[in-house]
Design a protein around this motif. Structure first.
Motif, PDB file in Angstrom:
ATOM      1  N   GLY A 172      44.795  50.163  30.857  1.00 10.97           N
ATOM      2  CA  GLY A 172      44.266  48.816  30.679  1.00 10.97           C
ATOM      3  C   GLY A 172      45.279  47.929  29.966  1.00 10.97           C
ATOM      4  O   GLY A 172      46.192  48.418  29.291  1.00 10.97           O
ATOM      5  N   ASN A 173      45.115  46.608  30.109  1.00 15.71           N
ATOM      6  CA  ASN A 173      46.064  45.667  29.507  1.00 15.71           C
ATOM      7  C   ASN A 173      46.016  45.725  27.976  1.00 15.71           C
ATOM      8  O   ASN A 173      44.950  45.644  27.376  1.00 15.71           O
ATOM      9  CB  ASN A 173      45.741  44.232  29.939  1.00 15.71           C
ATOM     10  CG  ASN A 173      45.931  44.026  31.419  1.00 15.71           C
ATOM     11  OD1 ASN A 173      45.428  44.815  32.233  1.00 15.71           O
ATOM     12  ND2 ASN A 173      46.651  42.991  31.795  1.00 15.71           N
ATOM     13  N   GLU A 174      47.222  45.839  27.397  1.00 18.24           N
ATOM     14  CA  GLU A 174      47.357  45.808  25.934  1.00 18.24           C
ATOM     15  C   GLU A 174      47.785  44.394  25.563  1.00 18.24           C
ATOM     16  O   GLU A 174      48.770  43.886  26.100  1.00 18.24           O
ATOM     17  CB  GLU A 174      48.425  46.822  25.514  1.00 18.24           C
ATOM     18  CG  GLU A 174      48.706  46.854  24.026  1.00 18.24           C
ATOM     19  CD  GLU A 174      49.741  47.922  23.680  1.00 18.24           C
ATOM     20  OE1 GLU A 174      50.147  48.685  24.570  1.00 18.24           O
ATOM     21  OE2 GLU A 174      50.149  47.963  22.507  1.00 18.24           O
ATOM     22  N   ARG A 175      47.043  43.744  24.695  1.00 19.60           N
ATOM     23  CA  ARG A 175      47.337  42.324  24.444  1.00 19.60           C
ATOM     24  C   ARG A 175      47.455  42.062  22.946  1.00 19.60           C
ATOM     25  O   ARG A 175      46.592  42.478  22.171  1.00 19.60           O
ATOM     26  CB  ARG A 175      46.248  41.448  25.050  1.00 19.60           C
ATOM     27  CG  ARG A 175      46.611  39.970  25.117  1.00 19.60           C
ATOM     28  CD  ARG A 175      45.635  39.183  25.990  1.00 19.60           C
ATOM     29  NE  ARG A 175      45.643  39.678  27.363  1.00 19.60           N
ATOM     30  CZ  ARG A 175      44.732  39.366  28.291  1.00 19.60           C
ATOM     31  NH1 ARG A 175      43.757  38.551  27.996  1.00 19.60           N
ATOM     32  NH2 ARG A 175      44.803  39.877  29.507  1.00 19.60           N
ATOM     33  N   PHE A 185      44.832  44.052  20.771  1.00 15.41           N
ATOM     34  CA  PHE A 185      43.892  44.765  21.639  1.00 15.41           C
ATOM     35  C   PHE A 185      44.646  45.925  22.264  1.00 15.41           C
ATOM     36  O   PHE A 185      45.628  45.736  22.974  1.00 15.41           O
ATOM     37  CB  PHE A 185      43.337  43.830  22.721  1.00 15.41           C
ATOM     38  CG  PHE A 185      42.171  44.421  23.473  1.00 15.41           C
ATOM     39  CD1 PHE A 185      40.872  44.161  23.073  1.00 15.41           C
ATOM     40  CD2 PHE A 185      42.382  45.241  24.567  1.00 15.41           C
ATOM     41  CE1 PHE A 185      39.791  44.713  23.756  1.00 15.41           C
ATOM     42  CE2 PHE A 185      41.310  45.800  25.255  1.00 15.41           C
ATOM     43  CZ  PHE A 185      40.008  45.533  24.850  1.00 15.41           C
ATOM     44  N   HIS A 186      44.161  47.129  22.033  1.00  9.76           N
ATOM     45  CA  HIS A 186      44.954  48.324  22.344  1.00  9.76           C
ATOM     46  C   HIS A 186      44.854  48.729  23.809  1.00  9.76           C
ATOM     47  O   HIS A 186      44.093  48.193  24.597  1.00  9.76           O
ATOM     48  CB  HIS A 186      44.545  49.475  21.430  1.00  9.76           C
ATOM     49  CG  HIS A 186      43.220  50.127  21.771  1.00  9.76           C
ATOM     50  ND1 HIS A 186      42.013  49.469  21.716  1.00  9.76           N
ATOM     51  CD2 HIS A 186      42.929  51.391  22.157  1.00  9.76           C
ATOM     52  CE1 HIS A 186      41.043  50.311  22.044  1.00  9.76           C
ATOM     53  NE2 HIS A 186      41.565  51.471  22.333  1.00  9.76           N
ATOM     54  N   ARG A 187      45.668  49.720  24.119  1.00 10.74           N
ATOM     55  CA  ARG A 187      45.816  50.238  25.485  1.00 10.74           C
ATOM     56  C   ARG A 187      44.904  51.445  25.656  1.00 10.74           C
ATOM     57  O   ARG A 187      44.968  52.396  24.883  1.00 10.74           O
ATOM     58  CB  ARG A 187      47.289  50.631  25.655  1.00 10.74           C
ATOM     59  CG  ARG A 187      47.737  51.017  27.022  1.00 10.74           C
ATOM     60  CD  ARG A 187      49.244  51.272  26.973  1.00 10.74           C
ATOM     61  NE  ARG A 187      49.965  50.155  27.535  1.00 10.74           N
ATOM     62  CZ  ARG A 187      50.553  50.167  28.747  1.00 10.74           C
ATOM     63  NH1 ARG A 187      50.496  51.251  29.493  1.00 10.74           N
ATOM     64  NH2 ARG A 187      51.171  49.118  29.190  1.00 10.74           N
ATOM     65  N   PHE A 188      44.052  51.391  26.641  1.00 13.18           N
ATOM     66  CA  PHE A 188      43.204  52.545  26.987  1.00 13.18           C
ATOM     67  C   PHE A 188      42.812  52.382  28.445  1.00 13.18           C
ATOM     68  O   PHE A 188      43.187  51.400  29.086  1.00 13.18           O
ATOM     69  CB  PHE A 188      41.964  52.616  26.075  1.00 13.18           C
ATOM     70  CG  PHE A 188      41.050  51.419  26.152  1.00 13.18           C
ATOM     71  CD1 PHE A 188      41.270  50.305  25.349  1.00 13.18           C
ATOM     72  CD2 PHE A 188      39.968  51.388  27.028  1.00 13.18           C
ATOM     73  CE1 PHE A 188      40.446  49.189  25.418  1.00 13.18           C
ATOM     74  CE2 PHE A 188      39.131  50.281  27.099  1.00 13.18           C
ATOM     75  CZ  PHE A 188      39.372  49.179  26.289  1.00 13.18           C
ATOM     76  N   GLY A 199      31.444  46.307  29.264  1.00 13.97           N
ATOM     77  CA  GLY A 199      31.965  47.334  28.356  1.00 13.97           C
ATOM     78  C   GLY A 199      32.653  46.791  27.142  1.00 13.97           C
ATOM     79  O   GLY A 199      32.557  47.343  26.056  1.00 13.97           O
ATOM     80  N   GLY A 200      33.342  45.693  27.332  1.00 14.45           N
ATOM     81  CA  GLY A 200      34.049  45.117  26.200  1.00 14.45           C
ATOM     82  C   GLY A 200      33.125  44.828  25.038  1.00 14.45           C
ATOM     83  O   GLY A 200      33.536  44.898  23.883  1.00 14.45           O
ATOM     84  N   MET A 213      37.935  41.130  28.678  1.00 12.93           N
ATOM     85  CA  MET A 213      37.446  41.691  27.417  1.00 12.93           C
ATOM     86  C   MET A 213      38.452  41.486  26.296  1.00 12.93           C
ATOM     87  O   MET A 213      38.073  41.383  25.135  1.00 12.93           O
ATOM     88  CB  MET A 213      37.061  43.159  27.567  1.00 12.93           C
ATOM     89  CG  MET A 213      38.178  44.108  27.858  1.00 12.93           C
ATOM     90  SD  MET A 213      37.524  45.801  27.908  1.00 12.93           S
ATOM     91  CE  MET A 213      38.794  46.586  28.864  1.00 12.93           C
ATOM     92  N   GLN A 214      39.739  41.388  26.646  1.00 16.86           N
ATOM     93  CA  GLN A 214      40.754  41.131  25.626  1.00 16.86           C
ATOM     94  C   GLN A 214      40.502  39.759  24.978  1.00 16.86           C
ATOM     95  O   GLN A 214      40.535  39.613  23.757  1.00 16.86           O
ATOM     96  CB  GLN A 214      42.151  41.164  26.255  1.00 16.86           C
ATOM     97  CG  GLN A 214      42.646  42.553  26.659  1.00 16.86           C
ATOM     98  CD  GLN A 214      42.118  43.071  27.988  1.00 16.86           C
ATOM     99  OE1 GLN A 214      41.248  42.471  28.611  1.00 16.86           O
ATOM    100  NE2 GLN A 214      42.618  44.216  28.432  1.00 16.86           N
ATOM    101  N   GLN A 215      40.258  38.748  25.839  1.00 17.58           N
ATOM    102  CA  GLN A 215      40.002  37.391  25.342  1.00 17.58           C
ATOM    103  C   GLN A 215      38.676  37.350  24.560  1.00 17.58           C
ATOM    104  O   GLN A 215      38.591  36.761  23.496  1.00 17.58           O
ATOM    105  CB  GLN A 215      39.952  36.425  26.534  1.00 17.58           C
ATOM    106  CG  GLN A 215      39.536  35.006  26.208  1.00 17.58           C
ATOM    107  CD  GLN A 215      40.618  34.200  25.495  1.00 17.58           C
ATOM    108  OE1 GLN A 215      41.719  34.689  25.276  1.00 17.58           O
ATOM    109  NE2 GLN A 215      40.290  32.978  25.129  1.00 17.58           N
TER     110      GLN A 215
END
Lengths: 830, 173
Positions: free
Chosen positions: A302-305, A200-203, A773-774, A381-383
């Motif tokens: 935002g968190n990059e995971r 999951f990318h960084r933005f 948004g995710g 949203m990453q999860q």
């Protein structure tokens, strides 16, 4: 007709309930005339202009900082260096992390080392913005570059350079979330899907207004006046107060209009602390307006995971039994609000699905990149994206229909209130109905036909995608204890004041910091219903002001909670005010309280409107004519009613990582249709539908606007927007030239549908919303996966610009390892 | 870099009023509007001419005021968001933005309104596609553009006057 007169026309009519109506916004009149008061529009007498000196290196030792040339420039008031700032502070900023992470030292400006490109080493104050910028360039900083680590997995798994020597590791937090028995499920499932890696990318949402503040450390009173656009002002005060050696009642935070925030304006408290010290040193207010490249480099990402070694047990009928994975969260160079992201994702541990077995090994990693902090859909949203990728990959690999697979595994309407394996309680909803509605609105049957008719050789492919998302709202801050058991945090809340002013005007003050969410309008709607008057006659104070005393420690606008906490507070305060008005009215009219009612700004005897007293008369008796009142009334009633809404929470079980982490769960089911050009990889969105269920809607038009906006940001993230660093830690997208924020040409028209499943847990049946948004990120990835077709490549990244889509199309044709394996047991139907 | 730049005396007409000021050669037009004249309705969202929050109409053309120096505007006739309403009476486009919920935080709104104004002058009956092209130089992070496009569409070709006043609900989608 002007907005004012129109809204009067609209809101003069008598209605049963203002709640639930799309009344025109109170905010619009000033904003469409350019009369809003945003942070750069504000100032203080005698202010100087601040400019930060920022590191060009991602990781370097600071050998020396020499401000003498800057100070020699005419018009320069002061230069504050990192070392000076440290000397002026009592302690470093408070850390949320336990253990090694707690030993991380962060000061208002970098000391000894810089740890990311854009780390601030000094700040200049001058008589104009231009002079300050010129002077900042004259501050001579000697750096000794160090080795850089820009990947979260590398930062913790190899002999990577350590960012914070005092912590001794780049692991800021580590924990295992383990529920049910995933190993048993993996051993006994008919199939196990193994996915090597999902990223999951960084933005970030990059609000159009950058951060800013005007800060005055007043020598005479010792009060630090902070006008800013920060989203959680009292959180900022609690973090920086002990460092500056300042008591909470010596801060005076306030804000007016905020030009978007999306979580990104929660964590710029180091800048505010530096400005306070700069003001103290210079003896005058310091005004700082962040510029765009500064925002991109050093505000918030935002968190990059990265998810590794994902294993999914699936039964022959498609029942998914659980998920096992390792997650590495790259949070950048400092812990701003982090490592709360290491628990917040678990609010949506199983997403929209009802499997019981989950094991996630979670690591928070430090890297030489901009610190992360909340970004619309923060950590959840990453999860949710990972889970949606899992669902689609399972469908793709085992040849299930993605719609049927979702419906089979969804939490069902009859399951609510539904308890997840980690003790969260999903309050209400109807996911299968939402999905059906979305599919119908998107006319998916027609698109499926067109997809199959298209065939090969046309150079185009159609893909149909689904994204299922929960928008968990109203945090239980007790979840912070799962990250650090010693933290004295739990619950949540918001404060509001309702009062009659001197001439009977109704006024509401709140502790929130709205950034486009229309709090003035919706607060007036619910207050109007309680006082039985027009929302037009209810004034809601613009912005946050600490001096109003309508705040609690959690105050602010974040994490999908206003409709519950903010409006809960407004409702409570207004109900108290109503009661006080009736009590004074009973005295004035000589009638029992129960025989009275309120109507259009007056208190009257039911059935006898000739006996009435207007609010101005009520206010007169309390404020300026109180000798006529009996003392038991004048001593009890002041027409200033404060109420704190407190949601019903308990402290989570820290050992088992169990508890009700949020009060409400709004859902978003999205469906989209994309066309992919095989020659170029360019993706065009042909149809986009979002079905929202946020319980009772206070103002449907405002809810729909939030849905549109969340979709817009999600599409942007999925296709266009990314913060990428090269191996030296240089940000490749430091402005809107390189960071392609979605435009009107990129974001299509969006069809919306709505279901209302009222929350049984909230004062008004509403659920917080706005962070769906995710869902768009999941949905676009799902559509791309569909377009890649049977035996195609796997969509492994949340960011898929045309180059990556082109690569995916190419690798579909080759026989490279696909990063996915299916292991089926004997007798399992494959 | 650090020498004080030369100054110029410039005269500009903004929203019908003539201003004469001495400005530094390097001052951006947007800073002249905001800082020198206190016309703070025109906003700044980037430094690269990408976002359009600073859009104004200069000599009849839509211009990003962060991409011009103030001295370059000498003699120009400028329209900004402050000139749209007539003594507090909103114009039809401003009305439409409010009616259609074409703004949330309101930060991009002044630039959007100027882009919309210019578009409708050049093309009073734009299609949705033409509206999208007309505002593609203006970034909004709140609305997904959906209601901005609808707001402009709503006044295009005089449709604005046909719209019912007052409450707008989902039925208008």
């Amino acid at each position: 007709m002007s907005a004012t007169s129109r809204s009067k026309a609209a809101t003069r009519e008598r209605v049963e309930s203002w709640t639930g109506k799309s009344v025109p916004r109170k905010e619009d009149g000033r904003l469409v005339q350019g009369e809003g008061s945003f942070i750069d529009d504000l100032g203080m007498h005698g202010q100087g202009y601040a400019w930060f000196v920022r590191s060009p290196y991602a990781h370097a030792r600071i050998v020396s900082v020499d401000p003498s040339a800057a100070l020699a420039l005419e018009g320069v008031y002061a230069v504050l260096t990192g070392e000076e700032a440290r000397e002026m502070c009592v302690v470093p900023f408070f850390q949320i992390a336990p253990g090694d992470g707690a030993r991380i030292e962060e000061w208002p400006l970098a000391v000894d080392k810089v740890r990311y490109q854009g780390d601030a080493v000094a700040v200049v104050l001058a008589d104009s913005r231009d002079t300050a910028r010129d002077a900042a360039e004259l501050v001579e900083v000697e750096y000794e570059p160090l080795a850089v680590v820009v990947d979260g997995v590398e930062a913790v798994e190899h002999a990577a350079p350590v960012l914070h020597e005092k912590a001794g590791t780049n692991v800021a937090w580590h924990g295992v979330y383990d529920y049910g028995d995933i190993d048993f499920a993996l051993e006994h499932a008919d199939h196990v899907i193994k996915i090597d890696r999902l990223h999951f990318h960084r933005f970030s949402s990059t609000p159009l207004e950058c951060n800013g503040a005007v800060v005055d450390w007043d020598k005479g009173s010792g009060v630090i006046d902070v006008k800013s656009n920060i989203q959680m002002p009292m959180f900022a005060a609690m973090v920086i107060g002990p460092s500056l050696g300042v008591a909470m009642n010596k801060f005076s935070f306030s804000s007016r209009d905020i030009g978007g925030a999306f979580g990104n304006k929660i964590a710029f408290y180091p800048q505010i602390a530096a400005l306070a010290l700069l003001s103290k040193k210079a003896g005058r207010p310091a005004k700082w307006t962040e510029y765009r490249t500064e925002h991109m480099l050093s505000s918030t990402h935002g968190n990059e995971r990265t998810f590794l070694d994902i294993e999914v047990p699936v039964m022959a009928d498609g029942t998914i039994l659980g998920v096992k994975a390792r997650a590495v969260d790259d949070v950048g160079a400092y812990l701003h609000y982090e490592p709360l992201g290491a628990v917040i994702w678990s609010q949506v541990l199983t997403g929209c699905y009802k499997f019981k077995n989950v094991k996630i090994d979670f690591t928070t990693a430090l890297t030489n990149k901009c610190p992360v902090a909340p970004n619309r859909g923060y950590s959840r949203m990453q999860q949710l994206w990972m889970l949606e990728r899992v669902i689609d990959i399972v469908a793709h690999e085992l040849d299930f229909d993605p719609v049927a697979l979702r419906k089979l595994n969804f939490v069902q309407p009859e399951d609510y209130p539904y308890q997840t394996p980690n003790g969260c309680v999903y309050d209400s909803g109807n996911l299968p109905l939402s999905l059906d509605m979305a599919l119908e609105l998107a006319d998916v049957d027609t698109w499926r036909r067109r997809q199959s008719e298209m065939g090969t050789g046309t150079g185009k492919r159609i893909g149909i995608g689904i994204g299922s998302t929960l928008d968990s709202g109203t945090n239980n801050f007790g979840q912070a204890r799962i990250v650090n058991p010693d933290l004295p945090f739990s619950g949540n809340g918001e404060a509001a004041f309702a009062k009659l002013d001197l001439y009977g005007e109704v006024n509401i003050n709140l502790g929130t910091t709205p950034q486009g969410q229309s709090h003035e309008t919706t607060s007036a709607q619910v207050a109007a219903d309680i006082l039985n008057m027009s929302p037009n006659d209810v004034t809601v104070t613009i912005g946050f002001d600490q001096s109003h005393n309508s705040f609690v420690g959690f105050s602010g606008t974040y994490a999908s909670q206003f409709a519950v906490t903010g409006l809960g507070a407004v409702m409570g305060a207004t109900a108290k005010l109503r009661d006080e008005i009736l009590e004074v009215g009973a005295f004035a009219l000589g009638a029992p309280k129960d025989d009275l009612e309120l109507r259009d700004g007056a208190c009257l005897v039911k059935g006898d409107p000739s006996r009435s007293i207007p609010f101005i008369g009520i206010a007169n008796l309390i404020y300026t004519n109180n000798a006529v009142l009996p003392s038991e009334l004048s001593s009890k009633i002041d027409l200033n009613c404060r109420y704190v809404y407190v949601p019903p929470f308990e402290v989570p079980d820290v050992e088992r990582k169990m508890g009700n982490l949020t009060l409400t769960y709004a859902s978003q089911i999205h469906v989209c249709v994309v066309e992919v050009d095989e020659e170029t990889g360019v993706v065009e969105i042909l149809s986009y539908v979002a079905v929202d269920d946020c319980g009772k809607r206070i103002n449907p038009q405002i809810v729909e606007g939030q849905v549109h906006g969340a979709v817009g940001l999600g599409i942007g993230a999925a296709l266009y927007e990314a913060f990428e660093y090269d191996e030296d830690g240089q940000l490749q997208e430091p402005s809107f030239y390189e960071y392609h924020a979605g435009t009107a040409m990129d974001i299509p028209d969006i069809r919306t549908g709505n279901i209302e499943s009222p929350s049984p847990f909230t004062p008004n049946g509403a659920k917080g919303m706005g962070e769906g948004g995710g869902a768009a990120v999941h949905t676009i990835c799902s559509a791309l996966q569909d377009a890649l077709g049977k035996d195609g490549a796997v969509v492994f990244d949340s960011h898929n610009p045309w180059e990556r889509v082109y690569q995916l199309l190419q690798s579909s044709q080759g026989d490279e390892p696909r990063g996915v394996r299916v292991i089926s047991r004997e007798g399992g139907a494959a | 870099m650090t020498e004080q730049g030369t100054t110029h005396v410039i005269e500009v007409t903004i929203n019908g009023r003539l201003y004469s000021r001495t400005v530094e050669a390097r001052q951006l037009l947007v800073h002249f509007l905001r800082d020198t004249l206190d016309l703070t309705g025109t906003h700044i969202g980037c430094d690269t001419g990408s976002c359009g929050a600073c859009s104004i109409i200069l000599n009849g053309k839509l211009v990003k005021s962060c991409m011009m120096l103030a001295p370059q505007a000498d003699g120009a006739v400028i329209e900004t968001v402050e000139g749209l309403a007539n003594d507090g009476e909103l114009n039809p486009l401003q009305e439409s933005f409010s009616r259609n919920h074409g703004l949330q935080c309101g930060y991009c709104t002044p630039g959007m309104l100027m882009a919309g104004t210019y578009l409708l002058r050049e093309n009073p009956n734009p299609t949705e596609e033409e509206i999208r092209r007309g505002i593609k130089g203006n970034i909004c992070r709140c609305t997904g553009y959906v209601n901005i496009v609808r707001s402009i569409m709503d006044v295009a070709g005089g449709h604005g006057s046909e719209q019912a006043d007052g409450i707008v609900g989902e039925e208008q989608r």
